[in-house]
Design a protein around this motif. Sequence first.
Motif, PDB file in Angstrom:
ATOM      1  N   ASP A 143       0.827  -1.209   0.000  1.00  0.00           N
ATOM      2  CA  ASP A 143       0.000   0.000   0.000  1.00  0.00           C
ATOM      3  C   ASP A 143       0.863   1.261   0.000  1.00  0.00           C
ATOM      4  O   ASP A 143       0.555   2.241  -0.690  1.00  0.00           O
ATOM      5  N   ALA A 144       1.948   1.234   0.779  1.00  0.00           N
ATOM      6  CA  ALA A 144       2.838   2.398   0.844  1.00  0.00           C
ATOM      7  C   ALA A 144       3.488   2.657  -0.513  1.00  0.00           C
ATOM      8  O   ALA A 144       3.595   3.815  -0.953  1.00  0.00           O
ATOM      9  N   ARG A 146       2.314   1.769  -3.447  1.00  0.00           N
ATOM     10  CA  ARG A 146       1.290   2.232  -4.388  1.00  0.00           C
ATOM     11  C   ARG A 146       1.009   3.719  -4.188  1.00  0.00           C
ATOM     12  O   ARG A 146       0.870   4.478  -5.152  1.00  0.00           O
ATOM     13  N   ARG A 147       0.939   4.159  -2.945  1.00  0.00           N
ATOM     14  CA  ARG A 147       0.738   5.589  -2.678  1.00  0.00           C
ATOM     15  C   ARG A 147       1.908   6.404  -3.216  1.00  0.00           C
ATOM     16  O   ARG A 147       1.718   7.508  -3.756  1.00  0.00           O
ATOM     17  N   LEU A 150       1.488   6.828  -6.899  1.00  0.00           N
ATOM     18  CA  LEU A 150       0.431   7.784  -7.227  1.00  0.00           C
ATOM     19  C   LEU A 150       0.851   9.227  -6.958  1.00  0.00           C
ATOM     20  O   LEU A 150       0.198  10.165  -7.423  1.00  0.00           O
ATOM     21  N   SER A 151       1.943   9.419  -6.215  1.00  0.00           N
ATOM     22  CA  SER A 151       2.385  10.772  -5.877  1.00  0.00           C
ATOM     23  C   SER A 151       3.243  11.410  -6.966  1.00  0.00           C
ATOM     24  O   SER A 151       3.501  12.616  -6.911  1.00  0.00           O
TER      25      SER A 151
END
Length: 205
Positions: A143-144, A146-147, A150-151
């Motif tokens: 999850d980290a 993937r974030r 997306l940044s």
Amino acid sequence: MTPPRLAPLLRQFDFAHRRLADRMAGPLMDSGDGTDTEVGPLTDEEYLWEPVADCWSVRRRTDGPGPRATLLAGTGDWGRDAAAYPHPWPPPFTTIAWRLSHLSEMLTLRADHTAGTRSLTRDDYAVSGDAATALAAFGAAADAWRRALLSVDDAALDTVGYCTYPHGGDAEEPFVDIAWWVNQELLHHGAEIALLRDLYRSRQG
């Protein structure tokens, strides 16, 4: 908005992550052709199973490193077998625990060195001594990352050294190549973990 060049890499990451997570946790996984296959959850015994002699694994820190390892990487009561460069040759065979810890640490640190404090080291990563904690850590790490993906914007994809992760070629590579490489690591080690699960099941009859 996700840069168009990043979109296929993100889709590949999502599919590979979900497929491996389901392959370890069950009760169902995508067989690859769109049908569901039943799979049992990863147990602690399987997580730590050493199929051959002199495996590298994760170990209680009080027990010290395993064969040909010189240290236990990470923080907490457990650590992952490791050695300073040059690494032992031939490379030690590694357990599911070792491979999953390696993947989760890499995702966590690369996420931090892309969109976080850019300061985490292997000494900051908590190594999991049981399957349930390891699976939760893998999910949080994915999850980290993937974030972090997306940044980034389109310009970041071409920026050499955008990710400051200190244990790879990040300082010499544009970020789009790092995103591609992380997918390869996930696919590579995910396939290894899946095969070890098959071998463990066959061993149990």
